[in-house]
Design a protein around this motif. Structure first.
Motif, PDB file in Angstrom:
ATOM      1  N   VAL A 151       8.567  -3.624   5.611  1.00 44.25           N
ATOM      2  CA  VAL A 151       7.675  -3.218   5.629  1.00 44.25           C
ATOM      3  C   VAL A 151       6.864  -2.322   4.118  1.00 44.25           C
ATOM      4  CG1 VAL A 151       7.547  -2.380   7.980  1.00 44.25           C
ATOM      5  CG2 VAL A 151       7.645  -0.518   6.716  1.00 44.25           C
ATOM      6  N   LYS A 152       5.852  -3.726   4.065  1.00 40.04           N
ATOM      7  CA  LYS A 152       5.249  -3.943   2.817  1.00 40.04           C
ATOM      8  C   LYS A 152       4.160  -2.225   3.457  1.00 40.04           C
ATOM      9  CE  LYS A 152       6.047  -7.049  -0.255  1.00 40.04           C
ATOM     10  NZ  LYS A 152       6.078  -8.333   0.547  1.00 40.04           N
ATOM     11  N   VAL A 153       4.231  -0.897   2.509  1.00 39.12           N
ATOM     12  CA  VAL A 153       3.461   0.168   2.794  1.00 39.12           C
ATOM     13  C   VAL A 153       2.317   0.128   1.476  1.00 39.12           C
ATOM     14  CG1 VAL A 153       3.138   2.526   3.371  1.00 39.12           C
ATOM     15  CG2 VAL A 153       5.052   1.092   4.644  1.00 39.12           C
ATOM     16  N   VAL A 154       0.682   0.498   2.288  1.00 37.62           N
ATOM     17  CA  VAL A 154      -0.106   0.515   0.848  1.00 37.62           C
ATOM     18  C   VAL A 154      -0.407   2.206   1.437  1.00 37.62           C
ATOM     19  CG1 VAL A 154      -1.811   0.980  -0.643  1.00 37.62           C
ATOM     20  CG2 VAL A 154      -1.302  -1.787   0.011  1.00 37.62           C
ATOM     21  N   VAL A 155      -0.188   3.206   0.540  1.00 36.37           N
ATOM     22  CA  VAL A 155      -0.559   4.835   0.717  1.00 36.37           C
ATOM     23  C   VAL A 155      -1.844   5.423   0.265  1.00 36.37           C
ATOM     24  CG1 VAL A 155       0.027   7.221   0.865  1.00 36.37           C
ATOM     25  CG2 VAL A 155       2.170   5.710   1.417  1.00 36.37           C
ATOM     26  N   ASN A 156      -2.727   5.504   0.502  1.00 37.81           N
ATOM     27  CA  ASN A 156      -4.287   5.832  -0.027  1.00 37.81           C
ATOM     28  C   ASN A 156      -3.874   8.008   0.072  1.00 37.81           C
ATOM     29  OD1 ASN A 156      -6.124   4.767  -1.879  1.00 37.81           O
ATOM     30  ND2 ASN A 156      -7.678   5.515  -0.210  1.00 37.81           N
ATOM     31  N   GLY A 157      -4.079   7.649  -1.285  1.00 36.90           N
ATOM     32  CA  GLY A 157      -3.856   9.060  -1.830  1.00 36.90           C
ATOM     33  C   GLY A 157      -2.919   9.755  -2.194  1.00 36.90           C
TER      34      GLY A 157
ATOM     35  N   ILE B  81      -2.435   0.106  10.354  1.00 35.01           N
ATOM     36  CA  ILE B  81      -3.603   0.783   9.759  1.00 35.01           C
ATOM     37  C   ILE B  81      -4.067   2.303  10.125  1.00 35.01           C
ATOM     38  CG2 ILE B  81      -6.230   1.245   8.948  1.00 35.01           C
ATOM     39  CD1 ILE B  81      -6.255  -2.090   9.757  1.00 35.01           C
ATOM     40  N   PHE B  82      -2.974   3.595   9.699  1.00 32.81           N
ATOM     41  CA  PHE B  82      -3.289   4.542   9.946  1.00 32.81           C
ATOM     42  C   PHE B  82      -4.646   5.444   8.630  1.00 32.81           C
ATOM     43  CE2 PHE B  82       1.332   5.370  11.709  1.00 32.81           C
ATOM     44  CZ  PHE B  82       1.292   4.440  12.821  1.00 32.81           C
TER      45      PHE B  82
ATOM     46  N   LEU C  62      -1.526   3.352   4.975  1.00 30.80           N
ATOM     47  CA  LEU C  62      -1.344   4.596   5.373  1.00 30.80           C
ATOM     48  C   LEU C  62      -2.710   6.015   4.746  1.00 30.80           C
ATOM     49  CD1 LEU C  62       2.546   6.091   5.545  1.00 30.80           C
ATOM     50  CD2 LEU C  62       0.521   4.927   7.526  1.00 30.80           C
ATOM     51  N   GLY C  63      -3.887   5.735   5.637  1.00 34.41           N
ATOM     52  CA  GLY C  63      -5.042   6.913   4.545  1.00 34.41           C
ATOM     53  C   GLY C  63      -5.115   8.171   4.465  1.00 34.41           C
ATOM     54  N   LEU C  64      -4.451   9.099   3.319  1.00 34.07           N
ATOM     55  CA  LEU C  64      -4.780  10.319   3.652  1.00 34.07           C
ATOM     56  C   LEU C  64      -4.877  10.808   2.227  1.00 34.07           C
ATOM     57  CD1 LEU C  64      -0.673  10.395   4.580  1.00 34.07           C
ATOM     58  CD2 LEU C  64      -2.440  11.433   5.648  1.00 34.07           C
ATOM     59  N   SER C  65      -6.427  10.425   2.145  1.00 39.39           N
ATOM     60  CA  SER C  65      -7.598  10.397   1.485  1.00 39.39           C
ATOM     61  C   SER C  65      -8.960  10.772   2.274  1.00 39.39           C
ATOM     62  CB  SER C  65      -7.317   8.870   1.182  1.00 39.39           C
ATOM     63  OG  SER C  65      -7.766   7.936   1.539  1.00 39.39           O
TER      64      SER C  65
END
Ligand SMILES: NC(=O)C1=CN([C@@H]2O[C@H](COP(=O)(O)OP(=O)(O)OC[C@H]3O[C@@H](n4cnc5c(N)ncnc54)[C@H](OP(=O)(O)O)[C@@H]3O)[C@@H](O)[C@H]2O)C=CC1
Ligand SMILES: CC(=O)C(=O)O
Ligand SMILES: [Mg+2]
Length: 753
Positions: A193-199, A287-288, A265-268
């Motif tokens: 999996v290709k993951v983008v983490v925001n925050g 989309i989390f 993954l949004g933790l922003s």
């Protein structure tokens, strides 16, 4: 809150919730009697000196003689309060109090909030370290990165009790559980999996570390912060923790990074993800959006842009709540119960797997009923609901086992099955059932008529009922009700359904209906007209009978008996049933049902047996296996008295009915409720203390219920009116708005029938 979707409550209601009654959300209650001079002498000086000396001689006995072993401190400095930012220690107090009550509610862990007014890392560390004697564990909360990493790491090294920064590891555990299941559903492997983490803060860094430890490749993760992509060689606003995740990439913005990505993954912060950004994600994107209180993107926005997405947020009002509340109560429960010296990776992974597995198991009947069919494993259900009662068994057991296997448990559990049983007993099924009843009302909204729609408390209940999404309130009241709703903060009062007997076009039909019903009981048509025009309970009850609502709530303005008389003119008991009232005493781990507390003055043996059967049915609906005691001042005929006949005969009536629950009597309340007393009657057919108390008559029943309501420690719910042909509830005149909402939910959901 004022977001554009799924509005559940107004800001005013949120403030009222916190200010009404005792301000805030917690209080401390003594766990030992404090009534006599002798109690005080034992609790405090001189008696208290004895455990002092015992603990000084052997520190481990602190767990036997004090509350330490079940006590967690929830500690913050308010530098990253939810997604609201650095608002200071004091402003974080409502969140920390909230966390403390969730510990209690979900896992029977006692917790206390502590807010430290410092942004200095060393002072913070010193303050917490000094508290070690007081607590069994430390939950760090809402402390911003990167300070939180240094604080947690140092405290873990220096302290000998579990220290757990929940925004980091709690969030990482739940995210990992959700991701395991989202990957399963979309046929992906962690290694691909290709993951983008925001925050790139506390939560984001910890989540990234955990998913990398679970097989996601370093090269497949791009992390972004306020300045965009964190790439190798970037110098702006970097630190060692961000550097560790810097990507070898030419992308510079979140939009670019998301092209072809499988997971966001949004933790922003709220609104950080725009619909156009998700358009270029891979097929079936995951989309989390976990920022609180408002997510990076709302599920409706995300689904509109990408109907093939699996979407999760941190909120309870959307499907797939990826929120650390699913983890921390149960993780600490397990850690405390084996007196773990810390919470290590093995324990975290065990918790993540236990939570993920639970979502894949068959959903319990009661949860499924509340939520509807979509709550079986699938895109709208990748993670269990926080009040799923199985969490309290499965997660602490998994965590305790992992602690024992990894050598950090100082008090290993020898019999895991017995431990599992004990965990089950720590929570009261009523609270899950009540929560589920609320969820059920949201899934199957009904029309509930509030007959006293001009009363402020009733209007507040109706507003909460509607804004909570539990159903449609139907108000009976004068034409000024919309203005008064407006004054209570309702933006569109005209949209509330209002019936006023002075000008309702339904009145002629209603009069016909009532006259048809009452003409052979001596009433003239003119009497019926007058009743419809002047009596809101009769007006409301006729509306209910004619199908304009599914249930009715009243009782605030007139006494119970008066209201009941009016209701009975219009609504009969269900054929073959004896109507009666039930009060519920709800404690942390037990519920006692008491009946008939409202209607039958001197019930016959048959009526007592009916009441017992009806109450046992309600008890079962609320998750309790009924053990019924017919109460008296006597036990098995001793002492003899004039009033015992009916009670003793009721037991015989039930014998003849072949019922499927335990019952016994006559017995005094102490015999029914106290196992030691019950043991004096070894032949008695109760396998444990009674939880359904059938009272001999209205005098004792109503007095007892009201005494308990006014003086008792447990929460009292009710009375619930049972056995009528339509669902009508008569609330006590002193009810609060939230009590009325609970009755409305129980009435609409068919629990109180
Ligand atoms: N659902 C859940 O269970 C949980 C949710 N959260 C949520 O995660 C969020 C972060 O919490 P936490 O890690 O404790 O806070 P921190 O203050 O430690 O971190 C916040 C991070 O978010 C980044 N950020 C803020 N705004 C944006 C933006 N518009 N675009 C990109 N990045 C942004 C900051 O970037 P920079 O470094 O540039 O300042 C920082 O890296 C909060 O919204 C919180 O509510 C947290 C814990 C649990
Ligand atoms: C849920 C939580 O801990 C947070 O949003 O900070
Ligand atoms: Mg938090």
């Amino acid at each position: 809150m004022s977001d554009d979707s799924n509005v559940q409550f107004s800001e005013r209601e949120a403030l009222l919730f916190h200010s009404e009654g005792r301000p805030g959300k917690i209080e401390i209650i003594a766990s030992k009697p404090m009534a006599t001079q002798r109690d005080l002498a034992l609790a405090y000086s001189p008696g208290v000196a004895v455990p002092v000396l015992a603990i000084a001689a052997d520190p481990a006995t602190a767990y036997d003689y004090t509350a330490k072993g079940n006590l967690v401190a929830v500690i913050s400095n308010g530098t990253a309060i939810l997604g609201l930012g650095n608002l200071g220690a004091l402003a974080s107090k409502p969140v920390m109090e909230g966390k403390a009550v969730l510990f209690k509610r979900f896992a029977d862990v006692d917790a206390i909030d502590i807010e430290l007014k410092t942004e200095d890392v060393d002072r913070f560390i010193d303050a917490v370290e000094l508290m070690e004697p007081s607590f069994g564990g430390i939950n760090l909360e809402d402390i911003k990165a990167p300070e939180c990493f240094i604080i947690e790491q140092t405290l873990r090294e220096r302290m000998n009790i579990p220290v757990f920064h929940d925004d980091q590891h709690g969030t990482a555990i739940i995210t990992a559980a959700g991701l395991i299941n989202a990957c399963l559903l979309t046929g992906r492997h962690m290694s691909e999996v290709k993951v983008v983490v925001n925050g790139a803060g506390a939560a984001a860094i910890a989540c990234t570390e955990l998913i990398k430890a679970m097989g996601v490749r370093h090269d497949n993760v791009i992390m972004c912060d306020r300045s965009g992509v964190i790439y190798q060689g970037r110098t702006e606003s970097m630190d060692q923790w961000k550097s560790a995740h810097a990507a070898n990439t030419t992308t510079r913005t979140l939009t670019e990074a998301l092209v072809g990505a499988d997971v966001f993954l949004g933790l922003s912060a709220a609104g950080a993800l725009k619909p156009e950004m998700v358009k270029d994600m891979a097929a079936r994107p995951i989309i989390f959006a976990m920022a609180n209180p408002d997510p990076e993107i709302t599920p409706p926005e995300a689904m509109a842009a990408r109907p093939d997405a699996i979407v999760a947020t941190g909120r309870s009002d959307y499907p797939n709540q990826v929120n650390n509340v699913l983890g921390f109560p149960f993780i600490f429960r397990g850690a405390l119960d084996v007196r773990a010296t810390g919470i290590n990776d093995a324990m975290k992974i065990a918790a993540a797997n236990a939570i993920a597995e639970l979502a894949r198991e068959r959903v319990p009947e009661e949860v499924a009923a509340a939520y509807g069919v979509q709550h079986s494993f699938g895109p709208a259900y990748i993670i269990p609901a926080p009040f799923d009662p199985r969490l309290m068994e499965n997660v602490p057991v998994a965590v305790a086992k992992a602690a024992m296997d990894s050598g950090v448990a100082t008090k290993p559990i020898l019999d895991m099955e017995a431990y599992r049983q004990k965990l089950r007993g720590r929570l009261n099924p009523t609270t899950s059932v009540l929560t589920l009843a609320y969820e059920g009302a949201r899934a199957h909204p009904k029309r509930v008529l509030f007959a006293e729609g001009e009363e402020e408390v009733v209007m507040r209940a109706a507003i909460a009922f509607r804004e909570g999404g539990y159903g449609t309130p139907v108000l009976v009241g004068r034409d000024d009700v919309p203005d008064r709703l407006k004054a209570l903060g309702v933006a569109d009062p005209e949209s509330y359904e209002l019936h006023n007997s002075r000008n309702s076009p339904l009145v002629p039909d209603m009069v016909d209906f009532l006259y048809e019903r009452l003409q052979r009981r001596g009433y003239l048509r003119r009497d019926c007209e007058r009743m419809i025009n002047q009596d809101r309970n009769i007006f409301g009850a006729v509306l209910l009978q004619m199908g304009h609502a599914d249930a009715m709530i009243t009782g605030i303005t007139r006494t119970y008996a008066h209201t009941m008389r009016e209701v009975r003119r219009v609504i009969d008991p269900e054929v073959g049933r004896t109507p009666f009232g039930i009060h519920l005493m709800v404690g942390q781990s037990h519920t006692v049902f008491m009946a008939d507390t409202t209607i039958n003055e001197r019930p016959s043996a048959e009526e007592l047996a009916d009441i017992a059967e009806g109450t046992a049915t309600v008890a079962r609906r609320m998750g309790h296996e009924p053990r019924v005691a017919f109460l008296s001042y006597s036990t098995f005929g001793n002492p003899e008295g004039r009033w015992l006949e009916n009670i003793r005969a009721a037991v015989g009536v039930l014998d003849g009915r072949n019922v499927s629950f335990e019952y016994e009597g006559d017995m005094a309340p102490d015999v029914a409720l106290n196992p030691k007393q019950l043991a004096n009657y070894p032949f008695a057919r109760l396998s444990g203390p009674a939880n359904v108390l059938i009272m001999p008559g209205l005098q004792s029943a109503n007095i007892s219920a009201k005494l308990l309501r006014e003086l008792g420690g447990d929460a009292v719910i009710g009375p619930m009116l049972v056995g009528m042909e339509k669902s009508v509830q008569i609330a006590p005149m002193t009810s609060t708005a939230s009590e009325l909402v609970t009755l409305a939910v129980l009435a609409a959901g068919g629990i109180a029938r």
